[in-house]
Write an enzyme that holds these catalytic residues in place. Structure first.
Site, mmCIF file in Angstrom:
data_model
loop_
_atom_site.group_PDB
_atom_site.id
_atom_site.type_symbol
_atom_site.label_atom_id
_atom_site.label_comp_id
_atom_site.label_asym_id
_atom_site.label_seq_id
_atom_site.Cartn_x
_atom_site.Cartn_y
_atom_site.Cartn_z
ATOM 1 C CG ASP A 44 2.134 32.860 0.405
ATOM 2 O OD1 ASP A 44 1.994 32.217 -0.658
ATOM 3 O OD2 ASP A 44 1.197 33.071 1.193
ATOM 4 C CG HIS A 95 -1.099 23.658 4.939
ATOM 5 N ND1 HIS A 95 -1.970 24.661 5.295
ATOM 6 C CD2 HIS A 95 -0.766 23.938 3.655
ATOM 7 C CE1 HIS A 95 -2.149 25.492 4.278
ATOM 8 N NE2 HIS A 95 -1.427 25.060 3.260
ATOM 9 C CD GLU A 129 -3.022 30.118 -1.562
ATOM 10 O OE1 GLU A 129 -4.223 29.789 -1.504
ATOM 11 O OE2 GLU A 129 -2.141 29.584 -0.839
ATOM 12 C CD GLU A 130 -0.495 28.704 2.231
ATOM 13 O OE1 GLU A 130 -1.628 28.564 2.751
ATOM 14 O OE2 GLU A 130 0.046 27.810 1.568
#
Length: 409
Positions: free
Chosen positions: A87, A369, A145-146
């Site tokens: 993701d 990020h 996962e995020e």
């Protein structure tokens, strides 16, 4: 003279290197067309299509958007699972590269596109040589996962059924390409969150005595929360309590009647995690009572810390040293980031390692990020070689040598 099993592994590594351009192509396609957690329809379909094209048995929509592939070896043996997440994040891609995200406000800013491309290439090689395997390989292509929910959802849907041991990898730009890092025990922390709504009594800025100032209450709570770690937690333990959001009021001459705080808590030990939650409840209750304010406090238990099992970590280190001496293997201190791979390690033994992907020469210098995040794509080959080495140990080397589990470090 090399043993036959060592020659097999050498050829696996060589074949992975030959797949480098294909890995880059897969990765860059995903980078251009990223999808957020629980929305990874096209990415999931792409993964399923590639694995099916290899002739690998697959199961789709596992736990939601997950894909599980199974490679069955010719001979019986253990089953090893390898995991990659796929993701993306709600971040605007600010890089100027040909493969820049084409989806406004969404990008792969954590390397999940690289994790997926790596595992697809590893799957191709292992499936091509399944006649050499004594056991099975389960490919865990994980969604979400995020949002820290994908692992739980896939486990609940049976992705670990029959699995004996599980390994995962993260491409990591804070360390240079050519390095693989590991940590015994906790390698990442648990990631909890909290939300606090304070209800006071608003009024005119000239008459504070007639109000219950929500901003004053919130400020006192924030100050006291910062003392939990420094004055309540054993200094030999690790913990973080951070308030990341504070909203209250909308005019200069009006005393706010409400305030809202949001934040995060990071710990390794379960006991410390529980102590912090209890202390927060006590502080908030006491301060609000003292100021005659009402409140609503919600504490969210997120993912557990990733705890690497000792035996599997020793085996991993031994195999990397023996089969990939060109890599620098470094033991690293634990991180206070969150990663839902820890869910798998609560169910099965295994470990999680970090593959260096930083490279100043190609501007792969930004943290995960970040809107300009990128990684050295050669790291995908390094991560893939490490995965092949560990599979080789469990499903080839151990079948040829009963003493293969005797690890010397």
């Amino acid at each position: 003279m090399k043993r036959q099993s060592e020659i097999k592994l050498f050829h696996w590594h060589e074949q992975l290197l030959e797949m480098y351009e294909q890995m880059v192509e897969w990765r860059r396609h995903m980078h251009q067309y990223p999808e957020l957690s629980n929305q990874e329809i096209e990415t999931s379909n792409m993964i399923a299509g590639i694995l099916s094209g290899f002739g690998i048995d697959i199961r789709t929509r596992v736990g939601g958007m997950g894909v599980v592939g199974t490679i069955k070896g010719e001979k019986p043996g253990k089953t090893i699972a390898l995991r990659a997440d796929f993701d993306a994040l709600p971040i605007q891609d600010e890089k100027e590269v040909p493969y820049k995200s084409k989806v406004d406000g969404v990008m792969h800013a954590c390397g999940h596109d690289g994790h997926t491309a790596t595992l697809l290439a590893v799957a191709k090689i292992l499936n091509d040589h399944r006649d050499q395997l004594s056991g099975n390989v389960v490919l865990l292509h994980q969604h979400s996962e995020e949002s820290l929910g994908g692992a739980n959802e896939m486990i609940a849907d049976g992705c670990l059924d029959g699995v004996d041991v599980v390994f995962g990898n993260h491409l990591w730009t804070p360390i240079p390409t050519g390095t693989i890092s590991y940590t015994k025990g906790y390698t990442t922390s648990s990631g909890d969150g909290f939300q606090l709504k304070i209800q006071g009594k608003g009024g005119h800025g000239s008459s504070p005595h007639e109000t219950v100032d929500a901003i004053i209450v919130a400020n006192q709570i924030i100050n006291q929360l910062q003392l939990i770690v420094s004055r309540k937690i054993n200094p030999q333990k690790t913990a973080v309590v951070s308030v990341g959001s504070f909203h209250a009021g909308n005019a200069a001459n009006i005393i706010a009647d409400s305030a809202e705080l949001k934040g995060t808590v990071r710990t390794y030990d379960k006991e410390v995690q529980m102590q912090i939650e209890d202390e927060m409840n006590s502080i908030i209750k006491g301060i609000c009572a003292a100021h005659h304010a009402e409140y609503e406090f919600k504490y969210y238990h997120g993912v557990p810390g990733v705890y690497n099992h000792a035996e599997e970590t020793d085996i991993f280190c031994s195999r990397i040293k023996a089969t990939l001496p060109e890599f620098k293997l470094a033991e690293a201190p634990p991180l206070l980031v969150s990663e839902d791979f820890g869910r798998y390690l609560l169910e099965r033994p295994g470990m999680f390692f970090f593959t260096g992907a930083g490279n100043q020469n190609i501007n792969a210098i930004y943290p995960h990020h970040h809107p300009k995040f990128d990684f050295d794509e050669r790291a995908m080959v390094n991560a893939g070689k490490a995965m092949l080495s560990i599979v080789h140990h469990y499903l080839v080397e151990k079948a040829e040598s009963p003493l293969a589990d005797h690890v010397r470090l």
